[in-house]
Design an enzyme around this catalytic site. Structure first.
Site, PDB file in Angstrom:
ATOM      1  N   PRO A 162       1.171  -1.146   0.211  1.00 42.89           N
ATOM      2  CA  PRO A 162      -0.263  -0.149   0.274  1.00 42.89           C
ATOM      3  C   PRO A 162       0.533   1.593   0.298  1.00 42.89           C
ATOM      4  O   PRO A 162       1.562   1.550   0.895  1.00 42.89           O
ATOM      5  CB  PRO A 162      -0.617  -0.201   0.898  1.00 42.89           C
ATOM      6  N   ASN A 163       0.000   2.753  -0.770  1.00 43.44           N
ATOM      7  CA  ASN A 163       0.638   3.653  -0.707  1.00 43.44           C
ATOM      8  C   ASN A 163       2.012   3.786  -1.782  1.00 43.44           C
ATOM      9  O   ASN A 163       2.492   4.668  -1.909  1.00 43.44           O
ATOM     10  CB  ASN A 163       1.013   3.476   0.716  1.00 43.44           C
TER      11      ASN A 163
ATOM     12  N   ARG B 261       5.085  11.069  -2.679  1.00 39.70           N
ATOM     13  CA  ARG B 261       5.129  10.724  -1.465  1.00 39.70           C
ATOM     14  C   ARG B 261       6.310  10.450  -0.411  1.00 39.70           C
ATOM     15  O   ARG B 261       7.230   9.899  -0.482  1.00 39.70           O
ATOM     16  CB  ARG B 261       5.033   9.498  -0.854  1.00 39.70           C
TER      17      ARG B 261
ATOM     18  N   TYR C  89      11.078   8.518   1.202  1.00 40.23           N
ATOM     19  CA  TYR C  89      11.437   7.873   0.372  1.00 40.23           C
ATOM     20  C   TYR C  89      12.324   7.726  -1.081  1.00 40.23           C
ATOM     21  O   TYR C  89      12.001   7.637  -2.195  1.00 40.23           O
ATOM     22  CB  TYR C  89       9.876   6.903   0.185  1.00 40.23           C
TER      23      TYR C  89
ATOM     24  N   ASN D  45       7.754  -5.519  -1.443  1.00 38.12           N
ATOM     25  CA  ASN D  45       7.808  -4.514  -0.255  1.00 38.12           C
ATOM     26  C   ASN D  45       6.651  -4.478   0.543  1.00 38.12           C
ATOM     27  O   ASN D  45       5.484  -4.246  -0.425  1.00 38.12           O
ATOM     28  CB  ASN D  45       8.183  -3.162  -0.698  1.00 38.12           C
TER      29      ASN D  45
ATOM     30  N   ALA E 264       3.434  -0.282   4.580  1.00 31.61           N
ATOM     31  CA  ALA E 264       2.825  -0.712   6.013  1.00 31.61           C
ATOM     32  C   ALA E 264       2.195  -2.690   6.448  1.00 31.61           C
ATOM     33  O   ALA E 264       1.874  -2.731   8.236  1.00 31.61           O
ATOM     34  CB  ALA E 264       1.868  -0.336   6.043  1.00 31.61           C
TER      35      ALA E 264
ATOM     36  N   GLU F 277      13.383  -9.782   1.076  1.00 31.70           N
ATOM     37  CA  GLU F 277      12.097  -7.871   1.649  1.00 31.70           C
ATOM     38  C   GLU F 277      12.572  -7.021   1.420  1.00 31.70           C
ATOM     39  O   GLU F 277      13.582  -7.240   1.779  1.00 31.70           O
ATOM     40  CB  GLU F 277      11.598  -7.989   2.878  1.00 31.70           C
TER      41      GLU F 277
ATOM     42  N   HIS G  46      12.692  -2.501   2.153  1.00 31.55           N
ATOM     43  CA  HIS G  46      12.320  -1.494   2.729  1.00 31.55           C
ATOM     44  C   HIS G  46      13.084  -0.396   1.766  1.00 31.55           C
ATOM     45  O   HIS G  46      14.403  -0.311   2.044  1.00 31.55           O
ATOM     46  CB  HIS G  46      12.361  -1.467   4.017  1.00 31.55           C
TER      47      HIS G  46
ATOM     48  N   ARG H 293      13.337   4.411  12.469  1.00 32.29           N
ATOM     49  CA  ARG H 293      11.856   5.217  12.370  1.00 32.29           C
ATOM     50  C   ARG H 293      11.300   4.845  13.670  1.00 32.29           C
ATOM     51  O   ARG H 293      11.648   4.055  14.637  1.00 32.29           O
ATOM     52  CB  ARG H 293      11.437   4.603  11.094  1.00 32.29           C
TER      53      ARG H 293
HETATM   54  C1  DQA Z   1       8.404   0.998   3.904  1.00 26.44           C
HETATM   55  C2  DQA Z   1       8.251   1.133   5.381  1.00 26.44           C
HETATM   56  C3  DQA Z   1       7.331   0.992   6.256  1.00 26.44           C
HETATM   57  O1  DQA Z   1       7.161   1.493   7.194  1.00 26.44           O
HETATM   58  C4  DQA Z   1       6.108   1.666   5.489  1.00 26.44           C
HETATM   59  O2  DQA Z   1       4.857   1.965   5.897  1.00 26.44           O
HETATM   60  C5  DQA Z   1       5.993   2.297   4.103  1.00 26.44           C
HETATM   61  C6  DQA Z   1       6.992   1.959   3.217  1.00 26.44           C
HETATM   62  C7  DQA Z   1       9.421   0.819   2.878  1.00 26.44           C
HETATM   63  O3  DQA Z   1       9.858   0.673   2.108  1.00 26.44           O
HETATM   64  O4  DQA Z   1      10.911   2.026   3.521  1.00 26.44           O
HETATM   65  O5  DQA Z   1       4.894   2.420   3.084  1.00 26.44           O
HETATM   66  O6  DQA Z   1       8.114  -0.229   3.441  1.00 26.44           O
END
Ligand code: DQA
Length: 147
Positions: A12-13, A20, A25, A76, A79, A100, A102, A109
């Site tokens: 998501p997002n 964003r 990011y 990835n 959240a 995985e 990020h 964080r």
């Molecule tokens: C994320 C880190 C997560 O905590 C966050 O909710 C994201 C992106 C990252 O790529 O750093 O949406 O996975």
């Protein structure tokens, strides 16, 4: 014969990457990340199926489908990393190598981002390397598949 395809899953997002919270990011878009992943995968003669969804069930369906025709998964979970036992279980059930990714260093964080359910299932985890993390994940998996 082993499938020559990677499943790339973004949660998501991440469709909003580029605009964003660029201070967290970066400014690279998801389309640019997907293109780079395809390029790096192609060096190892791997195809890529890229999926992004803001819906947990759709991500689970995509992961389950990898069983049929993929050799490994780059994910990835965004959240959902921090909340989803269901995504971790789906990854467990397909029994493929998992990387995985990020973009940000989740450990530097907020406390709630420090734990990822997916990390217990992942063969490798990269956090904080920005878009390069996806490239590392693909190179790692290409090596795993070749072995
Ligand atoms: C994320 C880190 C997560 O905590 C966050 O909710 C994201 C992106 C990252 O790529 O750093 O949406 O996975």
């Amino acid at each position: 014969m082993t499938a020559r395809r990677l499943l790339l899953v973004n949660g998501p997002n991440l469709n909003l990457l580029g605009t964003r919270q660029p201070e967290v990011y970066g400014s690279t878009t998801l389309a640019q990340i997907e293109a780079r992943v395809r390029e790096v995968a192609a060096e190892s003669s791997l195809e890529v199926r890229a999926v992004q969804s803001n819906h947990e069930g759709e991500l689970i369906d995509a992961i389950q489908s990898a069983r049929e025709d993929c050799a490994a998964i780059v994910i990835n979970p965004a959240a959902y990393s921090h909340t989803s036992v269901a995504i971790a279980d789906a990854l467990r059930s397909v029994d493929l190598p998992v990387a995985e990714v990020h973009l940000s260093n989740i450990h530097a964080r907020e406390e709630f981002r420090h734990h990822s359910y997916v990390s217990a299932v992942a063969d490798m985890v990269v956090a904080g390397a920005g878009p390069f993390g996806y490239e590392m994940a693909v190179r790692y998996l290409a090596g795993r598949i070749a072995r």
